[in-house]
Design a protein around this motif. Structure first.
Motif, PDB file in Angstrom:
ATOM      1  N   PRO A  16      62.865 -33.321   5.748  1.00  0.00           N
ATOM      2  CA  PRO A  16      61.814 -32.640   6.496  1.00  0.00           C
ATOM      3  C   PRO A  16      61.098 -31.596   5.640  1.00  0.00           C
ATOM      4  CG  PRO A  16      63.988 -31.876   7.201  1.00  0.00           C
ATOM      5  CD  PRO A  16      64.220 -32.916   6.146  1.00  0.00           C
ATOM      6  N   CYS A  17      59.818 -31.433   5.943  1.00  0.00           N
ATOM      7  CA  CYS A  17      59.005 -30.446   5.230  1.00  0.00           C
ATOM      8  C   CYS A  17      59.483 -29.046   5.598  1.00  0.00           C
ATOM      9  CB  CYS A  17      57.543 -30.633   5.621  1.00  0.00           C
ATOM     10  SG  CYS A  17      56.487 -29.302   5.062  1.00  0.00           S
ATOM     11  N   PRO A  18      59.698 -28.179   4.616  1.00  0.00           N
ATOM     12  CA  PRO A  18      60.128 -26.813   4.923  1.00  0.00           C
ATOM     13  C   PRO A  18      59.028 -26.033   5.660  1.00  0.00           C
ATOM     14  CG  PRO A  18      59.760 -27.086   2.557  1.00  0.00           C
ATOM     15  CD  PRO A  18      59.604 -28.438   3.175  1.00  0.00           C
ATOM     16  N   GLY A  19      57.767 -26.474   5.528  1.00  0.00           N
ATOM     17  CA  GLY A  19      56.659 -25.777   6.183  1.00  0.00           C
ATOM     18  C   GLY A  19      56.463 -26.203   7.632  1.00  0.00           C
ATOM     19  N   CYS A  20      56.458 -27.532   7.890  1.00  0.00           N
ATOM     20  CA  CYS A  20      56.092 -27.993   9.236  1.00  0.00           C
ATOM     21  C   CYS A  20      57.072 -29.009   9.812  1.00  0.00           C
ATOM     22  CB  CYS A  20      54.684 -28.587   9.215  1.00  0.00           C
ATOM     23  SG  CYS A  20      54.600 -30.188   8.380  1.00  0.00           S
ATOM     24  N   ASN A  21      58.129 -29.316   9.085  1.00  0.00           N
ATOM     25  CA  ASN A  21      59.180 -30.209   9.575  1.00  0.00           C
ATOM     26  C   ASN A  21      58.782 -31.698   9.629  1.00  0.00           C
ATOM     27  OD1 ASN A  21      61.860 -29.665   9.993  1.00  0.00           O
ATOM     28  ND2 ASN A  21      61.722 -30.109  12.195  1.00  0.00           N
ATOM     29  N   GLU A  34      55.900 -34.481  -1.225  1.00  0.00           N
ATOM     30  CA  GLU A  34      54.675 -33.875  -0.744  1.00  0.00           C
ATOM     31  C   GLU A  34      54.587 -34.047   0.765  1.00  0.00           C
ATOM     32  OE1 GLU A  34      50.800 -33.981  -3.306  1.00  0.00           O
ATOM     33  OE2 GLU A  34      50.614 -35.419  -1.658  1.00  0.00           O
ATOM     34  N   CYS A  35      54.054 -33.068   1.474  1.00  0.00           N
ATOM     35  CA  CYS A  35      53.848 -33.184   2.913  1.00  0.00           C
ATOM     36  C   CYS A  35      52.396 -33.544   3.160  1.00  0.00           C
ATOM     37  CB  CYS A  35      54.188 -31.870   3.617  1.00  0.00           C
ATOM     38  SG  CYS A  35      53.842 -31.951   5.392  1.00  0.00           S
ATOM     39  N   GLU A  36      52.192 -34.667   3.864  1.00  0.00           N
ATOM     40  CA  GLU A  36      50.820 -35.121   4.114  1.00  0.00           C
ATOM     41  C   GLU A  36      50.142 -34.290   5.196  1.00  0.00           C
ATOM     42  OE1 GLU A  36      51.230 -39.300   4.876  1.00  0.00           O
ATOM     43  OE2 GLU A  36      51.285 -39.781   2.734  1.00  0.00           O
ATOM     44  N   HIS A  37      50.924 -33.511   5.931  1.00  0.00           N
ATOM     45  CA  HIS A  37      50.355 -32.711   7.010  1.00  0.00           C
ATOM     46  C   HIS A  37      49.900 -31.345   6.535  1.00  0.00           C
ATOM     47  CE1 HIS A  37      51.439 -35.524  10.240  1.00  0.00           C
ATOM     48  NE2 HIS A  37      52.399 -35.851   9.391  1.00  0.00           N
ATOM     49  N   CYS A  38      50.782 -30.627   5.861  1.00  0.00           N
ATOM     50  CA  CYS A  38      50.422 -29.254   5.496  1.00  0.00           C
ATOM     51  C   CYS A  38      50.298 -29.063   3.982  1.00  0.00           C
ATOM     52  CB  CYS A  38      51.424 -28.258   6.082  1.00  0.00           C
ATOM     53  SG  CYS A  38      53.037 -28.305   5.302  1.00  0.00           S
ATOM     54  N   GLY A  39      50.522 -30.139   3.219  1.00  0.00           N
ATOM     55  CA  GLY A  39      50.296 -30.050   1.784  1.00  0.00           C
ATOM     56  C   GLY A  39      51.409 -29.378   0.993  1.00  0.00           C
ATOM     57  N   THR A  40      52.489 -29.012   1.658  1.00  0.00           N
ATOM     58  CA  THR A  40      53.605 -28.384   0.949  1.00  0.00           C
ATOM     59  C   THR A  40      54.171 -29.347  -0.103  1.00  0.00           C
ATOM     60  OG1 THR A  40      54.199 -27.058   2.859  1.00  0.00           O
ATOM     61  CG2 THR A  40      55.941 -27.400   1.241  1.00  0.00           C
ATOM     62  N   ARG A  41      54.499 -28.816  -1.256  1.00  0.00           N
ATOM     63  CA  ARG A  41      55.092 -29.646  -2.306  1.00  0.00           C
ATOM     64  C   ARG A  41      56.480 -29.132  -2.648  1.00  0.00           C
ATOM     65  NH1 ARG A  41      49.506 -29.720  -5.373  1.00  0.00           N
ATOM     66  NH2 ARG A  41      48.606 -31.451  -4.214  1.00  0.00           N
TER      67      ARG A  41
END
Ligand SMILES: [Zn+2]
Ligand SMILES: [Zn+2]
Length: 365
Positions: A16-21, A34-41
């Protein structure tokens, strides 16, 4: 009616993305998650350990050596039976091997030999689509409606299972080396005149010798979904780029589960080694030629690795025939057989006939 509920997936494969899960995806361009939703890498740190070689005999005798296997959730396509591991929460996926949308796939847990190495994707989706489009556009013979397959969703990034085998071999060979020499032979020609000619003869000399060789990483495809020939057609992979398996590289990608058992793969690998050994011993035995070569080989210290290699795959049916287009996910090398358009063939034959007729006409003027 109650829908069959899917078991929760292997938590190992969920990142899971640490920014938006949301689910993170491995990005070939940045070689990171990479997170396709919030761009977190999220960077993937690479270990420097050597990739583990596993003892083949222990695996085959104990069948599933618990030290090398993991329990894994796999999904079976209800059309072509391909087994896939993937990392999405939806109970739907597109089967890369038959392009069928599998809804509520049969899911079950099974013990599989854990991959020890992986080559992460280098060629990303955009690059693979443009390689595919160029290839489609090139052939005059391809039917026009083939172009519709160049849609983005027709190409699937998938990790294919392979086995690599190492073995120490010690061979003893015997045979006859043949040396050519020439003799003059006399004969009477049709006019009864005495003539001579040179005739090649072979002197056979008994020979024997030894040949020792260590085989490193003989590569065997582990899937029945593609033929070995199709797999070989996108070789080589640069196996020096193999790194220790890390499930994060699978995040957002599919992985095919091997159908070829480790022992079955070894049988194929040994046949490749046997051929190579035979050729080498034949070269030792040969003078100008050789015959009755007999090679006796001891294979020892066999080890294996289960590795995952990246491939872009497009499976499509055209007039009820199945075609595969493959791109090596590391090098971009392609393989594909294009259906030939019957209409275009007829047109080409007509054109050729017109040209021939024209030449004959011109020649008769
Ligand atoms: Zn996010
Ligand atoms: Zn399928």
């Amino acid at each position: 009616m109650e829908q069959p509920s899917l078991e929760k997936k292997d938590p190992l494969l969920l990142f899971p993305c640490p920014g938006c899960n949301a689910q993170l995806h491995f990005d070939p361009g940045g070689q990171q998650l990479e997170c396709e939703h919030c761009g977190t890498r999220v960077a993937i740190e690479r270990g420097t350990d050597q990739i583990r070689e596993n003892n083949l005999h222990r695996q085959m005798v104990e069948n599933t050596d618990p030290a090398t296997t993991i329990e894994q959730q796999v999904y079976k396509c209800n059309r072509c039976s391909a087994e896939t591991i993937f990392t999405s929460e939806t109970p739907t996926f597109i089967c890369a091997f038959c392009n069928f949308e599998v809804v509520n796939p049969v899911a079950y847990k099974t013990r599989i030999i854990q991959p020890s190495g992986i080559i992460p994707f280098v060629v990303d989706k955009q690059q693979s689509v443009s390689i595919f489009k160029t290839w489609l556009g090139k052939g005059f013979w391809a039917p026009n409606d083939l172009a519709q397959f160049a849609r983005q969703d027709a190409l699937h990034g998938m990790y294919l299972p392979f086995w690599t085998y190492d073995a120490q071999t010690n061979s003893h060979w015997t045979g006859y080396g043949g040396r050519y020499y020439w003799e003059t032979e006399y004969f009477n020609d049709a006019q009864g005149k005495r003539q001579s000619r040179q005739v090649r003869r072979t002197e056979w000399i008994y020979r024997s010798g030894t040949y020792d060789r260590f085989f490193d990483d003989v590569l065997i495809g582990g899937t029945n979904e593609l033929t070995q020939q199709e797999c070989y057609s996108i070789f080589p992979y640069d196996l020096k780029a193999l790194i220790n398996f890390d499930a994060r590289y699978l995040s957002g990608w599919q992985a095919d589960v091997y159908d070829v058992a480790v022992g079955e793969g070894y049988t194929q690998a040994e046949a490749i080694m046997r051929d190579a050994i035979h050729d080498a011993c034949a070269e030792q035995c040969r003078i100008d030629t050789y015959r009755d070569l007999n090679v006796n080989t001891q294979y020892s210290a066999q080890t294996y690795k289960h590795v995952l290699l990246p491939i872009w795959l497009c499976s499509y049916f055209y007039k009820n025939k199945k075609y595969h287009f493959l791109v090596n996910g590391q090098t971009g090398r392609i393989h594909g057989k294009k259906p030939v358009s019957a209409g275009k063939v007829v047109l080409a034959v007509l054109l050729a006939l017109i040209v021939v007729a024209g030449i004959i006409y011109a020649g008769n003027q």
